[in-house]
Design an enzyme around this catalytic site. Structure first.
Site, PDB file in Angstrom:
ATOM      1  N   GLY A 244       0.808  -1.222   0.000  1.00 46.98           N
ATOM      2  CA  GLY A 244       0.000   0.000   0.000  1.00 46.98           C
ATOM      3  C   GLY A 244       0.835   1.263   0.000  1.00 46.98           C
ATOM      4  O   GLY A 244       0.688   2.121  -0.870  1.00 46.98           O
TER       5      GLY A 244
ATOM      6  N   ASN B 289       8.670   6.044   4.913  1.00 41.02           N
ATOM      7  CA  ASN B 289      10.008   6.638   4.956  1.00 41.02           C
ATOM      8  C   ASN B 289       9.974   8.020   5.604  1.00 41.02           C
ATOM      9  O   ASN B 289       9.103   8.824   5.304  1.00 41.02           O
ATOM     10  CB  ASN B 289      10.562   6.780   3.540  1.00 41.02           C
ATOM     11  CG  ASN B 289      10.315   5.561   2.710  1.00 41.02           C
ATOM     12  OD1 ASN B 289      10.795   4.488   3.029  1.00 41.02           O
ATOM     13  ND2 ASN B 289       9.518   5.705   1.666  1.00 41.02           N
TER      14      ASN B 289
ATOM     15  N   HIS C 287      -2.300   6.173   8.325  1.00 41.11           N
ATOM     16  CA  HIS C 287      -1.411   5.103   8.782  1.00 41.11           C
ATOM     17  C   HIS C 287       0.058   5.510   8.619  1.00 41.11           C
ATOM     18  O   HIS C 287       0.840   5.445   9.570  1.00 41.11           O
ATOM     19  CB  HIS C 287      -1.714   3.831   7.988  1.00 41.11           C
ATOM     20  CG  HIS C 287      -0.865   2.658   8.352  1.00 41.11           C
ATOM     21  ND1 HIS C 287      -1.278   1.689   9.229  1.00 41.11           N
ATOM     22  CD2 HIS C 287       0.378   2.291   7.964  1.00 41.11           C
ATOM     23  CE1 HIS C 287      -0.327   0.785   9.367  1.00 41.11           C
ATOM     24  NE2 HIS C 287       0.692   1.123   8.606  1.00 41.11           N
ATOM     25  N   GLU C 288       0.412   5.937   7.422  1.00 39.28           N
ATOM     26  CA  GLU C 288       1.822   6.275   7.180  1.00 39.28           C
ATOM     27  C   GLU C 288       2.217   7.499   7.987  1.00 39.28           C
ATOM     28  O   GLU C 288       3.329   7.574   8.517  1.00 39.28           O
ATOM     29  CB  GLU C 288       2.095   6.496   5.686  1.00 39.28           C
ATOM     30  CG  GLU C 288       1.662   5.350   4.764  1.00 39.28           C
ATOM     31  CD  GLU C 288       2.140   3.969   5.192  1.00 39.28           C
ATOM     32  OE1 GLU C 288       3.196   3.864   5.835  1.00 39.28           O
ATOM     33  OE2 GLU C 288       1.430   2.982   4.892  1.00 39.28           O
TER      34      GLU C 288
ATOM     35  N   HIS D 176       2.906   6.525  11.551  1.00 44.14           N
ATOM     36  CA  HIS D 176       4.201   5.847  11.707  1.00 44.14           C
ATOM     37  C   HIS D 176       5.321   6.815  12.110  1.00 44.14           C
ATOM     38  O   HIS D 176       6.329   6.391  12.655  1.00 44.14           O
ATOM     39  CB  HIS D 176       4.611   5.169  10.393  1.00 44.14           C
ATOM     40  CG  HIS D 176       4.192   3.741  10.270  1.00 44.14           C
ATOM     41  ND1 HIS D 176       4.321   2.827  11.299  1.00 44.14           N
ATOM     42  CD2 HIS D 176       3.691   3.038   9.215  1.00 44.14           C
ATOM     43  CE1 HIS D 176       3.888   1.629  10.875  1.00 44.14           C
ATOM     44  NE2 HIS D 176       3.504   1.735   9.618  1.00 44.14           N
TER      45      HIS D 176
ATOM     46  N   GLU E 255       3.490  -1.993  13.498  1.00 45.09           N
ATOM     47  CA  GLU E 255       2.335  -2.144  12.607  1.00 45.09           C
ATOM     48  C   GLU E 255       1.031  -2.303  13.381  1.00 45.09           C
ATOM     49  O   GLU E 255       0.020  -1.695  13.053  1.00 45.09           O
ATOM     50  CB  GLU E 255       2.548  -3.306  11.633  1.00 45.09           C
ATOM     51  CG  GLU E 255       3.693  -3.079  10.635  1.00 45.09           C
ATOM     52  CD  GLU E 255       3.577  -1.793   9.833  1.00 45.09           C
ATOM     53  OE1 GLU E 255       2.497  -1.191   9.807  1.00 45.09           O
ATOM     54  OE2 GLU E 255       4.595  -1.379   9.236  1.00 45.09           O
TER      55      GLU E 255
HETATM   56  N1  TRP Z   1       5.617  -0.340   6.515  1.00 45.10           N
HETATM   57  C1  TRP Z   1       4.678  -0.401   5.429  1.00 45.10           C
HETATM   58  C2  TRP Z   1       3.344  -0.078   6.049  1.00 45.10           C
HETATM   59  O1  TRP Z   1       2.701  -0.866   6.629  1.00 45.10           O
HETATM   60  C3  TRP Z   1       4.651  -1.750   4.808  1.00 45.10           C
HETATM   61  C4  TRP Z   1       5.342  -1.896   3.490  1.00 45.10           C
HETATM   62  C5  TRP Z   1       5.283  -1.032   2.483  1.00 45.10           C
HETATM   63  C6  TRP Z   1       6.092  -2.990   3.023  1.00 45.10           C
HETATM   64  N2  TRP Z   1       5.970  -1.540   1.420  1.00 45.10           N
HETATM   65  C7  TRP Z   1       6.479  -2.733   1.731  1.00 45.10           C
HETATM   66  C8  TRP Z   1       6.467  -4.180   3.565  1.00 45.10           C
HETATM   67  C9  TRP Z   1       7.234  -3.614   0.969  1.00 45.10           C
HETATM   68  C10 TRP Z   1       7.204  -5.068   2.830  1.00 45.10           C
HETATM   69  C11 TRP Z   1       7.594  -4.796   1.536  1.00 45.10           C
HETATM   70  O2  TRP Z   1       2.919   1.021   6.077  1.00 45.10           O
HETATM   71 ZN    ZN Z   2       2.508   0.251   8.561  1.00 45.55          ZN
END
Ligand code: TRP
Ligand code: ZN
Length: 868
Positions: A267, A271, A303-304, A307, A326
């Site tokens: 999704g 970063n 969600h992002e 984080h 998560e």
């Molecule tokens: N940290 C991401 C989220 O949950 C998850 C994620 C995004 C991810 N791209 C990925 C995990 C590629 C594994 C591979 O918001």
């Molecule tokens: Zn996440």
């Protein structure tokens, strides 16, 4: 079938939580210089490192062509280090290290979408969990935090050069090339590193934090998609305010950037200061996007963003702790979404996902604890269990603590661990200390697999005027986790007067969290009983209100009691749950459907106008896929399909004119509230489908009319679905029209593929026509998922001609994109529940795949699927 009867096979690639060791070296700073050329990319890195404990200097690296390595000013020769396909080790390294490396990588041919890769005209990174090692040699593990400075250099045909943090400098290299230098002041693990090189337009806005910081907000997308970024921008600002108000967490940098990418495995990715999003999770516009997708965009944006505190400022010590960030972040985004629309419907939709995906995962060969204690390929652990069950654990603790104490607990967590890489134990400890409530037994939830069964029986004693509930919990044995213990289960409940439907005041000497009034009982033993006194008449009990714990409830309701709860429960979630339980009995145990229909007739007239969204959910007839997941052996998809169709036909008939009258009475365009309009659209599409099911000759005309006149994707797609799935004469015309309208809108075109793939009447030939279509693209996960995901909506097709489809894809993606290949193969994970001869056929097909696959991702999944 007894899982425990089979031996446990471990590959020697297995990593164990118990083997965790601190890194020998920490990285104080890293300078990266990334020079992108058409057919290669040059990466120079300078690491300042310091020894922390004894041990070799280990740098991880994969698919890197090492051109140069220099340690404390001296070029190293090949005998001074050990290099294999996974790592570079320097033996007897000094305590202070200045390490320079130069490597060549190939984003232009990277189809795995991990590390730095080219997607069309865009270069982007995806480094979680272990992608950074495909960019440069580095201690690529989340407990190594460092300050990143990044220079990006590329041809001027790529005007946008982004990386995390603040822009320090931008300039020309020569006539053709330019560069930008970015620095992120916050220490972070490498998985949060990102850079973007491309030709994109940008939507700009700004936000002032509660601390008075001015933040520049930027969403990057291709020019034509910029108008579809406003909903995301609004959701971003809303999220920023929400995290200040609910968790006291303001944003900490001067800019926040989001980049939309059309080729992305998941999704979105959090970063630091530079989120990278699948276009499907950022672009939203009612004309092109369904309501469900718009809701998803808002929740993924939140969600992002969330984080930034739960994941980035406080990160994970190792990847076993993935659910720390998560599970908590999903709980936070779910709570945010509950504030956006009807809280009850948000809870319904979240629990529906949990039950449809996490429960079956946890009941089958891929079952694992939210915090696993071993894995082969960490990418395989981005699962419903880690995300959704992880969220449920946090929700249970929040329910127990109540708002104020939960906030004290999270404050303690943020104060204590800001800037650190921590564990699930640290989180539960901070919550306990901050709130003053010992929550340590919740760790059991994190460490055990399987969905607990909660059995409840009730007894009413008219003479004593007492109502007694007897509770028992149990968990299915698991070969890898032998010492299963009772877990703390918050049981939210209410009693209702069976005659008037009024909720009763509870009297009990049993201990209730926050007092008996709230009706939350903490059940943390193998068995317990609760007694209610002064109950003058046999009541109706409503258990697990709002789904207060992720368990399988068994309570011997009569069908009439369930129908009663549909009508009288004031908790919208439990109204829905009662309907689900009742329908499951109708569909799987041949109960009569009449009590459900009667309850609908009594409930709907007063519900449709004020709360169309909740009303729409009361029509949810459990899907064939969900029903299949409730069957553990001798599963015959055709039989479930027949039964479900029969119930839908009965429902279509029994409500008579209701469907048409309701259809004609709804006008979503008059609604000013989005969630109200969304509810009316949901109902409109349901009633339209029911009209078609009634065989009403007008249905197809109404559908075609709806298709043509609307400007709204939910309505257009709802109408198209009715036409296509019923083979209406207008279907080919509508499909052609849809294609012509949206052929240049990738996400809308995905819906065109999806609607056809999800057609119950799809065939091997029709699916093949889709995968051979000029617009089908094996390099774009969204397009693959639209067909494969659509097909998986129909178990009859999935377990028929679909088997070959999924196995073929897994074999193809094994090398091209193993993350995706492994996920798609999981569609077949419940093969062992099928009746013979299908069971054996699918098993053989899976076994034939085994020698063909090489990636750790697909191999681990396939081996687990077959080890039943
Ligand atoms: N940290 C991401 C989220 O949950 C998850 C994620 C995004 C991810 N791209 C990925 C995990 C590629 C594994 C591979 O918001
Ligand atoms: Zn996440």
């Amino acid at each position: 079938m007894n899982i425990a009867a089979n031996p446990v096979v471990e590959s020697n690639d297995t990593v164990y939580l118990k083997d965790y060791q601190k890194p020998a070296f920490l990285v104080e700073s890293i300078h990266l210089d990334i020079q992108v050329y058409d057919d290669y990319t040059l990466v120079d890195s300078t690491l300042v490192m310091q020894r922390q404990t004894a041990g070799n200097l280990v740098l991880l690296g994969r698919d890197l062509e090492l051109k140069n390595i220099n340690l404390n000013g001296q070029d190293l020769t090949a005998d001074q280090y050990q290099l294999d396909s996974e790592q570079l080790q320097i033996i007897d390294a000094p305590d202070q290290v200045l390490l320079k490396t130069q490597v060549i990588i190939h984003p232009e041919s990277n189809t795995q979408l991990e590390g730095l890769y080219q997607a069309g005209d865009l270069f982007v990174t995806q480094n979680e969990p272990e992608g950074f090692r495909k960019i440069t040699f580095y201690p690529d593990r989340p407990d190594v935090l460092s300050v990143f400075t990044t220079r990006v250099e590329a041809d001027k045909k790529y005007p946008v050069l982004l990386a995390n943090g603040n822009l320090l400098e931008k300039g020309e290299v020569d006539e053709k090339r330019h560069f930008a230098i970015w620095q992120d002041p916050t220490k972070k693990p490498a998985y949060l590193f990102a850079c973007v090189i491309g030709d994109l337009a940008v939507l700009k806005d700004h936000y002032t934090t509660s601390e008075g910081r001015e933040v520049a907000l930027e969403i990057y997308a291709i020019e034509k998609d910029i108008p579809k970024c406003h909903i995301a921008m609004h959701a971003l600002k809303h999220s920023m305010r929400w995290d200040e108000e609910h968790y006291g967490r303001p944003y900490d940098l001067d800019n926040y950037m989001i980049v939309a990418v059309s080729q992305f495995n998941m999704g979105a990715m959090e970063n630091k200061g530079l989120n990278i999003f699948n276009t499907s999770c950022v672009l939203a516009d009612e004309e092109y996007t369904t309501d469900a997708a718009i809701m998803r965009v808002q929740s993924v944006i939140a969600h992002e963003y969330f984080h930034n505190w739960t994941g980035n400022r406080i990160t994970c010590r190792d990847w076993f702790q993935l659910c720390l960030k998560e599970g908590l972040t999903v709980f936070r985004d779910q709570s945010f979404s509950e504030d956006l629309q009807s809280a009850a419907v948000q809870r319904i939709d979240d629990v529906a996902v949990l039950k449809a995906h996490q429960f079956p995962e946890d009941a089958g060969p891929l079952s694992h604890p939210p915090r696993p204690d071993h894995f082969v390929e960490i990418n395989n652990f981005y699962t419903a269990t880690v995300y959704e069950k992880g969220a449920e654990i946090n929700r249970m603790m929040a329910t127990l603590l109540g708002k104020e104490k939960f906030r004290q607990g999270t404050d303690e967590y943020f104060n204590r661990y800001d800037g650190q890489a921590v564990t699930v134990e640290d989180w539960v400890d901070a919550l306990s200390v901050g709130s003053g409530v010992d929550l340590s037994n919740f760790l059991t939830w994190y460490n055990q697999p399987g969905t607990p069964k909660l059995q409840v029986t009730a007894e009413y004693d008219a003479q004593k005027q007492s109502y007694r509930l007897q509770l028992t919990q149990s968990l299915k044995a698991h070969p890898k986790y032998p010492n299963l213990k009772a877990v703390p289960i918050p049981v939210a409940l209410a009693l209702f007067d069976a005659k008037t439907g009024e909720q009763l005041t509870l009297n009990s000497a049993s201990l209730f969290v926050n007092g008996v009034k709230d009706g939350v009982y903490l059940f943390d033993q193998d068995t317990a009983s609760i007694e209610f006194t002064d109950v003058t008449e046999q009541p109706v009990v409503s258990l697990l209100r709002n789904f207060s714990a992720p368990v399988n409830l068994e309570f011997d309701y009569s069908d009439d009691e369930l129908a009663f709860l549909i009508q009288h429960e004031t908790n919208g979630f439990n109204q829905w749950q009662a309907a689900q339980t009742l329908l499951e009995r109708v569909l799987l145990q041949d109960h009569a459907v009449d009590p459900y229909i009667q309850a609908l007739k009594n409930t709907l007239p007063a519900l449709v106008k004020p709360d169309p969204l909740l009303a729409s959910r009361l029509f949810d007839v459990p899907t064939e896929g969900y029903l299949g997941s409730r069957i553990d052996q001798n599963y015959q998809p055709e039989i479930i399909q027949q039964k479900r169709n029969a119930v839908l036909n009965t429902l279509a008939k029994a409500l008579g004119d209701f469907w048409k009258n309701t259809y004609l009475s709804l006008d979503p365009s008059l609604q000013t509230e989005f969630s109200q309009a969304m509810g009316e659209r949901a109902l409109k599409n349901i009633t339209l489908a029911m009209l078609a099911r009634q065989g009403n000759d007008q249905a197809f005309e109404l559908a075609y009319q709806q298709y043509q006149t609307t400007q709204n994707m939910t309505e257009r797609l709802g109408a198209l679905r009715v036409l296509v799935w019923n083979d209406a004469p207008q279907a080919p015309q509508a499909l052609q029209d849809f294609y012509d309208r949206y052929k240049d809108e990738a996400l809308s075109l995905d819906q065109w593929f999806m609607v056809q793939a999800a057609n119950p009447n799809a065939s091997k030939a029709s699916i093949q026509a889709l995968t051979e279509h000029a617009d089908y693209d094996l390099g774009t996960p969204n397009r693959i998922r639209s067909v494969s995901g659509g097909l998986s909506n129909n178990p009859v097709n999935t377990w028929g001609f679909g088997v070959e489809h999924y196995i073929g894809l897994a074999a193809y993606l094994d090398q091209k994109n193993p993350i995706l290949g492994s996920r798609l193969l999981q569609v077949l994970s419940r093969w062992y529940t099928l009746a013979e001869p299908q069971r054996g056929q699918v098993q053989n097909a899976l076994m034939a795949l085994q020698p063909l696959v090489k990636s750790k991702n697909v191999t681990e999944t396939l081996n687990s699927m077959l080890s039943i």
